[in-house]
Scaffold this motif. Sequence first.
Motif, PDB file in Angstrom:
ATOM      1  N   TYR A  32      16.646   7.202   9.220  1.00  0.00           N
ATOM      2  CA  TYR A  32      16.778   5.761   9.037  1.00  0.00           C
ATOM      3  C   TYR A  32      15.459   5.123   8.647  1.00  0.00           C
ATOM      4  O   TYR A  32      14.426   5.394   9.259  1.00  0.00           O
ATOM      5  CB  TYR A  32      17.270   5.094  10.316  1.00  0.00           C
ATOM      6  CG  TYR A  32      18.713   5.397  10.643  1.00  0.00           C
ATOM      7  CD1 TYR A  32      19.073   6.557  11.301  1.00  0.00           C
ATOM      8  CD2 TYR A  32      19.713   4.491  10.296  1.00  0.00           C
ATOM      9  CE1 TYR A  32      20.392   6.827  11.594  1.00  0.00           C
ATOM     10  CE2 TYR A  32      21.041   4.758  10.591  1.00  0.00           C
ATOM     11  CZ  TYR A  32      21.375   5.927  11.238  1.00  0.00           C
ATOM     12  OH  TYR A  32      22.682   6.192  11.524  1.00  0.00           O
ATOM     13  N   ASP A  99      18.215   1.164   9.147  1.00  0.00           N
ATOM     14  CA  ASP A  99      18.873   1.061   7.837  1.00  0.00           C
ATOM     15  C   ASP A  99      19.068   2.467   7.296  1.00  0.00           C
ATOM     16  O   ASP A  99      18.107   3.240   7.230  1.00  0.00           O
ATOM     17  CB  ASP A  99      17.969   0.219   6.929  1.00  0.00           C
ATOM     18  CG  ASP A  99      18.476   0.110   5.505  1.00  0.00           C
ATOM     19  OD1 ASP A  99      17.745  -0.466   4.684  1.00  0.00           O
ATOM     20  OD2 ASP A  99      19.580   0.586   5.210  1.00  0.00           O
ATOM     21  N   ARG A 100      20.270   2.776   6.851  1.00  0.00           N
ATOM     22  CA  ARG A 100      20.549   4.127   6.358  1.00  0.00           C
ATOM     23  C   ARG A 100      20.063   4.361   4.925  1.00  0.00           C
ATOM     24  O   ARG A 100      20.059   5.500   4.455  1.00  0.00           O
ATOM     25  CB  ARG A 100      22.042   4.422   6.424  1.00  0.00           C
ATOM     26  CG  ARG A 100      22.485   4.853   7.801  1.00  0.00           C
ATOM     27  CD  ARG A 100      23.958   5.151   7.838  1.00  0.00           C
ATOM     28  NE  ARG A 100      24.697   4.033   8.399  1.00  0.00           N
ATOM     29  CZ  ARG A 100      25.973   4.106   8.758  1.00  0.00           C
ATOM     30  NH1 ARG A 100      26.659   5.193   8.557  1.00  0.00           N
ATOM     31  NH2 ARG A 100      26.571   3.061   9.282  1.00  0.00           N
ATOM     32  N   THR A 101      19.663   3.307   4.226  1.00  0.00           N
ATOM     33  CA  THR A 101      19.162   3.536   2.869  1.00  0.00           C
ATOM     34  C   THR A 101      17.736   4.062   2.938  1.00  0.00           C
ATOM     35  O   THR A 101      17.000   3.732   3.861  1.00  0.00           O
ATOM     36  CB  THR A 101      19.212   2.244   2.044  1.00  0.00           C
ATOM     37  OG1 THR A 101      18.447   1.237   2.714  1.00  0.00           O
ATOM     38  CG2 THR A 101      20.648   1.761   1.888  1.00  0.00           C
ATOM     39  N   ARG A 103      14.963   3.560   1.146  1.00  0.00           N
ATOM     40  CA  ARG A 103      13.779   2.764   0.834  1.00  0.00           C
ATOM     41  C   ARG A 103      13.706   1.529   1.721  1.00  0.00           C
ATOM     42  O   ARG A 103      14.732   0.912   2.014  1.00  0.00           O
ATOM     43  CB  ARG A 103      13.785   2.343  -0.625  1.00  0.00           C
ATOM     44  CG  ARG A 103      13.540   3.512  -1.557  1.00  0.00           C
ATOM     45  CD  ARG A 103      13.170   3.035  -2.947  1.00  0.00           C
ATOM     46  NE  ARG A 103      14.224   2.263  -3.582  1.00  0.00           N
ATOM     47  CZ  ARG A 103      14.104   1.703  -4.780  1.00  0.00           C
ATOM     48  NH1 ARG A 103      12.976   1.831  -5.452  1.00  0.00           N
ATOM     49  NH2 ARG A 103      15.094   1.015  -5.295  1.00  0.00           N
ATOM     50  N   SER A 105      13.678  -2.098   3.045  1.00  0.00           N
ATOM     51  CA  SER A 105      14.297  -3.294   2.504  1.00  0.00           C
ATOM     52  C   SER A 105      13.926  -4.505   3.343  1.00  0.00           C
ATOM     53  O   SER A 105      13.762  -4.406   4.555  1.00  0.00           O
ATOM     54  CB  SER A 105      15.819  -3.125   2.493  1.00  0.00           C
ATOM     55  OG  SER A 105      16.468  -4.343   2.165  1.00  0.00           O
ATOM     56  N   SER A 110      20.948  -5.196   4.715  1.00  0.00           N
ATOM     57  CA  SER A 110      20.773  -3.764   4.498  1.00  0.00           C
ATOM     58  C   SER A 110      20.794  -2.972   5.804  1.00  0.00           C
ATOM     59  O   SER A 110      21.018  -1.769   5.792  1.00  0.00           O
ATOM     60  CB  SER A 110      19.453  -3.519   3.761  1.00  0.00           C
ATOM     61  OG  SER A 110      19.278  -2.176   3.431  1.00  0.00           O
TER      62      SER A 110
END
Length: 124
Positions: A32, A99-101, A103, A105, A110
């Motif tokens: 994460y 956040d699982r993305t 990059r 944010s 997000s």
Amino acid sequence: QVPLVESGGGLVQAGGSLRLSCAASGRTFSGYTMGWFRQAPGKEREFVAAISLSGGGTLYADSVKGRFTVSRDNAKYTVYLQMNSLKPEDTALYYCAADRTPRPSSSRRSYDYWGQGTQVTVSS
């Protein structure tokens, strides 16, 4: 689910420092991106800082650049926010979020999981 627990808040005089910690449980912590947000009374929750999965990438709000540093220790499932040169306008409830993305944010939307917050109060 990634339970998050913030700590380290308190009352400090302007110009002082605090270090916030956010402990996560679960072996997926390293998967994460982690962020810090804050919310002052009567204001919207705003982005403060974020750090990538490995810790190699960071992102800061303009208002805290040069004063705050975000870091993480994946072995301890913990993310930190070192806050120096604190100002009264930094007074807020500080939240960490996951956040699982991949990059970092600055967008609240997000982030999938949030802690309960820790209060930071800076007196003038």
